[in-house]
Design an enzyme around this catalytic site. Structure first.
Site, PDB file in Angstrom:
ATOM      1  N   ASP A 126      -8.997   8.553 -17.627  1.00 22.98           N
ATOM      2  CA  ASP A 126      -9.954   8.630 -18.730  1.00 22.98           C
ATOM      3  C   ASP A 126     -11.393   8.584 -18.212  1.00 22.98           C
ATOM      4  OD1 ASP A 126      -9.335   5.965 -17.923  1.00 22.98           O
ATOM      5  OD2 ASP A 126     -10.523   5.226 -19.605  1.00 22.98           O
ATOM      6  N   ASP A 169       0.835  -1.196   0.000  1.00 19.54           N
ATOM      7  CA  ASP A 169       0.000   0.000   0.000  1.00 19.54           C
ATOM      8  C   ASP A 169       0.876   1.255   0.000  1.00 19.54           C
ATOM      9  OD1 ASP A 169      -1.706   2.131   0.686  1.00 19.54           O
ATOM     10  OD2 ASP A 169      -2.961   0.864   1.936  1.00 19.54           O
ATOM     11  N   ASP A 201      -7.291   3.066 -10.135  1.00 24.31           N
ATOM     12  CA  ASP A 201      -8.614   2.440 -10.112  1.00 24.31           C
ATOM     13  C   ASP A 201      -9.666   3.522  -9.863  1.00 24.31           C
ATOM     14  OD1 ASP A 201     -10.951   1.005  -9.541  1.00 24.31           O
ATOM     15  OD2 ASP A 201      -9.827  -0.656  -8.669  1.00 24.31           O
TER      16      ASP A 201
END
Length: 233
Positions: free
Chosen positions: A174, A116, A138
């Protein structure tokens, strides 16, 4: 200090491995990764450049380098820059290690972290980085999951702590909702200034941008990437 256990164990593979690794990739995971991986159980050096074998003039961090296309490109462009690459997914890390087995000179100005990124950010000394890159993280597209996005107030505080004055945070995505989310959090944070003159700037890739397989897929599916840059005040 909280002890950080190495992630190369059964739990790591079960959670974070996709395709089965080849034997040479497994060998690199067992032999090269321990050499380059940052051990958070050791105190962070006051001078972070001492992490690297080569003499480096600045240090940049890439969070979630995926297959490593951009990070490898930047290492070749900037041999006097020390890079730290974070990738918790074992397949991406294995690809990076294969690249480093071939281009051994880059082992001298790269360090890796396979867990992490927030643990690493908390470990790093204040004002120790010249730049942070976060490309195509993500997006957690469902609204009920937006709180899981890596861009949040706590992490912006982390970025502000470790970036030097004038250091850059670069973000590409995007997904429109994530772009708007990121703009909201950064423009409302006291430590950052958005580097943009016109909306057109958002759509212009960074200088000598190598693109990535993920970005190519986004373009094929008619999703338009956005490139944001924020400066640490």
């Amino acid at each position: 200090m909280i002890a950080h256990k190495p992630c190369i164990d059964k739990a790591f593979f079960g959670r974070r491995q996709g395709k089965q690794l080849r034997s040479n990739q497994l060998t690199s995971i067992k032999t090269l990764l321990p050499i380059l991986n940052i051990d958070l159980n050791k105190p962070a050096p006051s001078d972070l450049t001492s992490l690297f074998t080569d003499l480096v003039k600045e240090i940049r961090l890439e969070i979630g380098f995926g297959g490593g296309e951009h990070l490898c490109h930047e290492m070749a462009r900037f041999p006097q820059t020390g890079f730290i690459g974070v990738e918790p997914f074992i397949n991406g890390m294995a690809k990076m290690l294969m690249y480093l087995e071939k281009y051994t000179q880059h082992q001298n100005h790269l360090r890796l972290y396979d867990d992490d990124a927030t643990y690493l950010l908390d470990w790093l000394p204040e004002e120790s980085l010249n730049g942070i890159d976060l490309f195509y993280p993500d997006p957690w597209p469902k609204k009920k999951h937006w709180k899981r996005r890596f861009i949040n107030v706590k992490n912006l505080d982390r970025f502000a702590r470790v970036l030097k004055k004038g250091g850059k945070f670069r973000f590409a995505s995007d997904i429109d909702t994530y772009v708007n989310w990121t703009l909201y959090y950064f423009t409302n944070h006291i430590s950052f200034e958005w580097q943009s003159d016109t909306p057109k700037d958002w759509k212009i890739p960074y200088p000598l941008w190598p693109s990535t397989r993920y970005e190519a897929k986004a373009l094929r599916e008619n999703r338009v990437p956005t490139y944001l840059t924020f400066i640490k005040k």
